[in-house]
Design a protein around this motif. Structure first.
Motif, PDB file in Angstrom:
ATOM      1  N   MET A  53       0.844  -1.195   0.000  1.00 19.60           N
ATOM      2  CA  MET A  53       0.000   0.000   0.000  1.00 19.60           C
ATOM      3  C   MET A  53       0.880   1.246   0.000  1.00 19.60           C
ATOM      4  SD  MET A  53      -2.896  -1.460   0.110  1.00 19.60           S
ATOM      5  CE  MET A  53      -3.968  -0.058   0.289  1.00 19.60           C
ATOM      6  N   GLU A  55       1.750   5.102   1.168  1.00 16.60           N
ATOM      7  CA  GLU A  55       1.580   5.930   2.368  1.00 16.60           C
ATOM      8  C   GLU A  55       0.892   7.238   1.994  1.00 16.60           C
ATOM      9  OE1 GLU A  55       2.558   5.643   6.045  1.00 16.60           O
ATOM     10  OE2 GLU A  55       0.902   6.995   5.517  1.00 16.60           O
ATOM     11  N   GLU A  85      -4.768  12.704 -10.942  1.00 19.63           N
ATOM     12  CA  GLU A  85      -4.517  13.622  -9.827  1.00 19.63           C
ATOM     13  C   GLU A  85      -5.348  13.148  -8.653  1.00 19.63           C
ATOM     14  OE1 GLU A  85      -3.461  17.862 -12.062  1.00 19.63           O
ATOM     15  OE2 GLU A  85      -5.163  17.742 -10.687  1.00 19.63           O
ATOM     16  N   ALA A 107      -8.089  13.037   1.581  1.00 21.84           N
ATOM     17  CA  ALA A 107      -7.798  14.471   1.737  1.00 21.84           C
ATOM     18  C   ALA A 107      -8.646  15.118   2.826  1.00 21.84           C
ATOM     19  CB  ALA A 107      -7.993  15.197   0.406  1.00 21.84           C
TER      20      ALA A 107
ATOM     21  N   PHE B   4       7.574   5.491  -0.693  1.00 21.69           N
ATOM     22  CA  PHE B   4       6.187   5.842  -0.892  1.00 21.69           C
ATOM     23  C   PHE B   4       5.248   4.789  -0.312  1.00 21.69           C
ATOM     24  CE2 PHE B   4       6.291   9.662  -3.417  1.00 21.69           C
ATOM     25  CZ  PHE B   4       7.562   9.675  -3.963  1.00 21.69           C
ATOM     26  N   GLU B   5       5.787   3.677   0.132  1.00 19.80           N
ATOM     27  CA  GLU B   5       4.954   2.604   0.673  1.00 19.80           C
ATOM     28  C   GLU B   5       4.808   2.774   2.175  1.00 19.80           C
ATOM     29  OE1 GLU B   5       6.725  -0.335  -2.753  1.00 19.80           O
ATOM     30  OE2 GLU B   5       7.227  -0.662  -0.651  1.00 19.80           O
ATOM     31  N   PHE B  31       6.379  15.780   2.631  1.00 22.05           N
ATOM     32  CA  PHE B  31       5.571  15.629   3.840  1.00 22.05           C
ATOM     33  C   PHE B  31       4.276  14.867   3.579  1.00 22.05           C
ATOM     34  CE2 PHE B  31       8.142  18.158   6.586  1.00 22.05           C
ATOM     35  CZ  PHE B  31       8.727  19.120   5.782  1.00 22.05           C
ATOM     36  N   THR B  32       3.794  14.893   2.341  1.00 19.27           N
ATOM     37  CA  THR B  32       2.508  14.249   2.062  1.00 19.27           C
ATOM     38  C   THR B  32       2.681  12.876   1.404  1.00 19.27           C
ATOM     39  OG1 THR B  32       2.295  15.319  -0.099  1.00 19.27           O
ATOM     40  CG2 THR B  32       1.367  16.479   1.822  1.00 19.27           C
ATOM     41  N   PHE B  33       3.919  12.429   1.278  1.00 17.91           N
ATOM     42  CA  PHE B  33       4.208  11.085   0.768  1.00 17.91           C
ATOM     43  C   PHE B  33       3.533  10.839  -0.573  1.00 17.91           C
ATOM     44  CE2 PHE B  33       6.602   8.885   4.130  1.00 17.91           C
ATOM     45  CZ  PHE B  33       6.592   9.870   5.104  1.00 17.91           C
ATOM     46  N   ALA B  34       2.735   9.780  -0.671  1.00 15.45           N
ATOM     47  CA  ALA B  34       2.181   9.395  -1.975  1.00 15.45           C
ATOM     48  C   ALA B  34       1.045  10.316  -2.426  1.00 15.45           C
ATOM     49  CB  ALA B  34       1.697   7.948  -1.929  1.00 15.45           C
ATOM     50  N   GLN B  35       0.678  11.301  -1.619  1.00 13.70           N
ATOM     51  CA  GLN B  35      -0.343  12.264  -2.054  1.00 13.70           C
ATOM     52  C   GLN B  35       0.265  13.289  -3.016  1.00 13.70           C
ATOM     53  OE1 GLN B  35      -3.105  14.044   0.682  1.00 13.70           O
ATOM     54  NE2 GLN B  35      -2.731  12.487   2.252  1.00 13.70           N
ATOM     55  N   LYS B  37       1.791  15.012  -6.088  1.00  9.43           N
ATOM     56  CA  LYS B  37       1.726  14.785  -7.521  1.00  9.43           C
ATOM     57  C   LYS B  37       2.858  15.525  -8.231  1.00  9.43           C
ATOM     58  CE  LYS B  37       0.099  13.288 -11.326  1.00  9.43           C
ATOM     59  NZ  LYS B  37       0.229  11.853 -11.652  1.00  9.43           N
ATOM     60  N   ASP B  53       6.404   6.241  -8.217  1.00  9.60           N
ATOM     61  CA  ASP B  53       7.319   6.393  -7.080  1.00  9.60           C
ATOM     62  C   ASP B  53       8.667   6.994  -7.472  1.00  9.60           C
ATOM     63  OD1 ASP B  53       6.205   3.284  -5.477  1.00  9.60           O
ATOM     64  OD2 ASP B  53       5.244   5.226  -5.759  1.00  9.60           O
ATOM     65  N   PHE B 106      -1.333  21.562   5.007  1.00  7.07           N
ATOM     66  CA  PHE B 106      -1.785  20.172   5.060  1.00  7.07           C
ATOM     67  C   PHE B 106      -1.898  19.691   6.491  1.00  7.07           C
ATOM     68  CE2 PHE B 106      -2.548  15.946   3.836  1.00  7.07           C
ATOM     69  CZ  PHE B 106      -1.723  15.096   4.547  1.00  7.07           C
ATOM     70  N   GLY B 111      -7.072  17.438   6.083  1.00  3.98           N
ATOM     71  CA  GLY B 111      -6.842  17.660   4.659  1.00  3.98           C
ATOM     72  C   GLY B 111      -6.121  18.959   4.377  1.00  3.98           C
ATOM     73  N   TYR B 112      -6.443  19.536   3.222  1.00  6.02           N
ATOM     74  CA  TYR B 112      -5.721  20.697   2.719  1.00  6.02           C
ATOM     75  C   TYR B 112      -6.457  21.998   2.980  1.00  6.02           C
ATOM     76  CZ  TYR B 112      -2.709  17.427   0.243  1.00  6.02           C
ATOM     77  OH  TYR B 112      -1.821  16.426  -0.059  1.00  6.02           O
ATOM     78  N   PHE B 167      -0.556  18.434  -4.562  1.00  8.13           N
ATOM     79  CA  PHE B 167      -1.302  17.220  -4.888  1.00  8.13           C
ATOM     80  C   PHE B 167      -1.902  17.283  -6.280  1.00  8.13           C
ATOM     81  CE2 PHE B 167      -5.472  19.067  -4.380  1.00  8.13           C
ATOM     82  CZ  PHE B 167      -5.291  20.074  -3.442  1.00  8.13           C
ATOM     83  N   TRP B 168      -1.607  18.313  -7.023  1.00  3.18           N
ATOM     84  CA  TRP B 168      -2.063  18.395  -8.411  1.00  3.18           C
ATOM     85  C   TRP B 168      -0.851  18.748  -9.292  1.00  3.18           C
ATOM     86  CZ3 TRP B 168      -2.229  22.304  -4.953  1.00  3.18           C
ATOM     87  CH2 TRP B 168      -1.871  23.595  -5.362  1.00  3.18           C
ATOM     88  N   ALA B 169      -1.037  18.533 -10.586  1.00  2.00           N
ATOM     89  CA  ALA B 169       0.046  18.839 -11.529  1.00  2.00           C
ATOM     90  C   ALA B 169       0.000  20.334 -11.807  1.00  2.00           C
ATOM     91  CB  ALA B 169      -0.116  18.021 -12.801  1.00  2.00           C
TER      92      ALA B 169
END
Lengths: 215, 440
Positions: A53, A55, A85, A107, B4-5, B31-35, B37, B53, B106, B111-112, B167-169
């Motif tokens: 999974m 993180e 996204e 989120a 990222f895991e 700080f937000t890891f896999a969130q 983007k 990753d 964050f 959330g944000y 978290f967005w491009a």
């Protein structure tokens, strides 16, 4: 080999004791070795492993318990979706009554939803942002349209949600707090969920990942 | 297993994920890891996208070399929620020059959120899900939280500088933004082909931001009026007008009550005939009656003098002495009337009045002898001199002049606040293409 619900059995890979907690799932991921264990396993079949999974700083985890509107529940599985996204955690929860639901977690938003049906006349793939789509006669507004890029899972979950890589994902909402999700592809009926956004405090969660400094 | 895991099951990660910038090999903390983007390196300002990753370099975002006031990774508490600053962006509105800065905040549970700063004015934004205007985006007003929000701005933005993670491009963002204001709040819609989101913004004082994030040094100076800067935190126009309105109402009630309790007692109501002194052309003084002036419920009383004389193109005046028969103290007042009229260029004109009144205040109670000393014009061609006059003395009359003066003074406060408020609002809308004010 059949693994009846409620009966412990050893993981075919590492012998960790596993148990299926609900009849609504067909497989689960061993928490020790990540081997995918099927309820109806085939002797001699090659064992597959689930990807780890990602993180995303979720506070909910497998084994988290809670109470919603007087009914106790336990988190028994998770499907983690990543899109072009954004991401979503769909936690599979089993209530004491035996019913199952999904706990949405992404989120800072939390929701409880269940399987639903798209009852509109037009294709969901032609929907645009701000359009209305109807799930079980509930009209919801399209908030996000994205593509499912990757799927990860753990615990025990229904199969269907694991097969939707590449699907178009729509997030829907209503201003009264109802929410909906649709995963669709150009073939086959869309897979829809309908539910409500909830406050974290209304879930009375126990056994979460330690996070008190962020409350 | 990679960073990222999930590594820690029973607790959130204590440390951020460390990744390497593919451009300059600098260590970047996620700080937000896999969130995350997209990530912008704080050393080489190169933006990378997080894919499978790995960080894949995209482009440099270094049109502006500006360091964030809130450092990336700094934690602070706003609205009782602890946030960590994870991203910083400098935006420019397309086709215009002005810039503003945004901080991505964050919290793993909540959330944000965002802090936006423009010309020293700060606004705190959070996502909302209980509001929508559907696919129609042409309204000039929308209603939320029992307030009317007016359209303030519509624009597309361009990223001029970035730091941290998103978290967005950010490099692909083509969103259109609509801003509606109802100070101290702002509703912002961000919409593009694949997403719409509404955020509620609230004005924050610079000092609040400084304290929340333990910033040192001066905050950016505030220029002009912020889009949602409130007119006055403690003494708004509406508050002062309401207060003045209530005070005026109470004043009116008191004045009416006082009026009801006034006696309006007629002490003297008489017509006098004028007698000229033989050979001198002056008028003989006239003895008046003895009058008893009582006291009012407030103690001392007042006496209103009404004088009326048939003057035509002339004047008449009389001195009135009130002599307290016990103390011998004299109270004197002179009142006069004049009235002129005629024809000029075919039009009739007139000036003055044959009647007048005057108030004597704070007269002690007692018995008074009235003496009158009339006077009139000696001779005037074309004039009609009065041969008599009418005099009336009324005790304990309600005085309205004090009430009107007090009302004027009360009205001055909201009037001044109203003018200041008008100018304030006009300045607020100076930066908007949808101003309801005529701008120079």
């Amino acid at each position: 080999m059949m693994a009846p619900v409620g009966t412990p059995f050893p993981c075919p890979s590492c012998s960790t004791s596993l148990v299926f907690k609900t009849e609504f799932t067909l497989s689960q991921v061993c928490p020790s070795c990540r081997t995918i264990v099927r309820k109806a396993g085939v002797e001699g079949a090659v064992l597959q492993q689930a990807s780890p999974m990602k993180e995303v700083l979720n506070i909910v985890q497998l084994g988290t318990t809670g109470m919603f509107q007087g009914e106790a529940f336990e988190v028994i599985g998770r499907i983690q979706y990543f899109f072009s996204e954004g991401y979503r955690n769909h936690w599979f929860v089993l209530f004491a009554s035996g019913k199952t639901r999904w706990l949405g977690d992404w989120a800072g938003n939390y929701s409880l939803f269940q399987e639903s049906n798209y009852t509109g006349l037009t294709s969901v793939l032609s929907a645009a942002i701000g359009d209305n789509l109807t799930l079980m006669d509930v009209a919801l507004e399209v908030e996000i349209i994205d593509k499912v890029k990757s799927i990860y899972w753990e615990g025990e979950v229904p199969e269907q949600g694991l097969l939707e890589q590449g699907f178009t994902s729509l997030e829907l909402f209503r201003t009264d707090g109802q929410m909906g999700l649709v995963h669709a592809t150009s073939y086959g009926p869309p897979h829809a969920y309908l539910g409500w956004y909830v406050e974290l405090k209304d879930l009375s969660l126990q056994g979460t990942r330690v996070h008190h400094e962020w409350l | 297993m990679n960073g990222f895991e999930v590594n820690e099951k029973g607790t959130l990660p204590a440390q951020p994920l460390q990744v390497t910038c593919p451009q300059c090999k600098n260590t970047i903390e996620l700080f937000t890891f896999a969130q995350a983007k997209s990530v912008c390196c704080q050393k080489c300002f190169y933006l990378s996208e997080v894919k499978d990753d790995r960080l894949v370099p995209i482009q440099a975002i270094d049109k502006e070399r500006i360091e964030p006031l809130l450092p990336i990774g700094r934690e602070g508490k706003i609205k009782d929620v602890r946030y960590r600053v994870v991203g910083f962006l400098v935006y420019k509105e397309q086709n215009l020059k002005y810039r503003w800065r945004e901080y991505v905040l964050f919290n793993p549970v909540h959330g944000y959120a965002y802090l936006s700063e423009y010309d020293g004015h700060w606004t705190f934004f959070r996502y909302i899900f209980d509001f929508s205007i559907g696919a129609r985006r042409t309204q000039a007003e929308v209603y939320y939280l029992d307030r009317e929000f007016k359209l303030y701005n519509k624009y597309r933005s361009q990223v001029m500088a970035a730091r941290g993670e998103f978290f967005w491009a950010t490099h692909k963002d083509t969103s259109q933004y609509l801003e509606y204001i109802a100070p101290p709040y702002m509703l912002t819609l961000s919409v593009n082909r694949t997403e719409q989101s509404w955020m509620l913004g609230e004005h924050l004082e610079p000092e609040e931001v400084k304290q929340a994030f333990a910033l040192e040094g001066a905050m950016p100076d505030r220029l002009d009026v912020g889009a949602v800067e409130p007119f006055s935190q403690n003494f708004s126009f509406r508050y002062s007008a309401t207060l003045a309105g209530w005070a005026a109402g109470i004043l009116l009630v008191i004045q009416v009550l006082f009026s009801l309790f006034h006696q309006n007692k007629v002490l003297l109501d008489q017509t006098y005939t004028l007698t000229e002194e033989v050979g001198k052309g002056t008028l003989l003084p006239l003895p008046g009656p003895t009058i008893d002036i009582g006291s009012s419920f407030l103690g001392s009383t007042n006496v209103q003098v009404f004088l009326r004389a048939p003057v035509t193109n002339t004047w008449f005046a009389t001195g009135i002495s009130l002599l307290n028969v016990k103390t011998g103290r004299e109270y004197f007042v002179e009142v006069g009337v004049e009235f002129y009229s005629g024809y000029e260029d075919g039009e009739r004109w007139s000036e003055g009045s044959p009647g007048t009144d005057h108030i004597l205040s704070s007269l002690p109670s007692g018995t008074y002898q009235v003496y009158l000393q009339p006077s009139r014009e000696g001779f005037a061609f074309g004039a009609s001199r009065p041969e008599s006059f009418h005099l009336m003395l009324v005790q304990d009359v309600p005085i309205w002049s004090n009430f009107w003066i007090a009302l004027l003074l009360l009205a001055a406060v909201p009037a001044v606040q109203g003018m200041r408020h008008y100018n304030f609002e006009k300045n607020r809308w100076m930066n908007s293409d949808y101003s309801p004010y005529e701008q120079e």
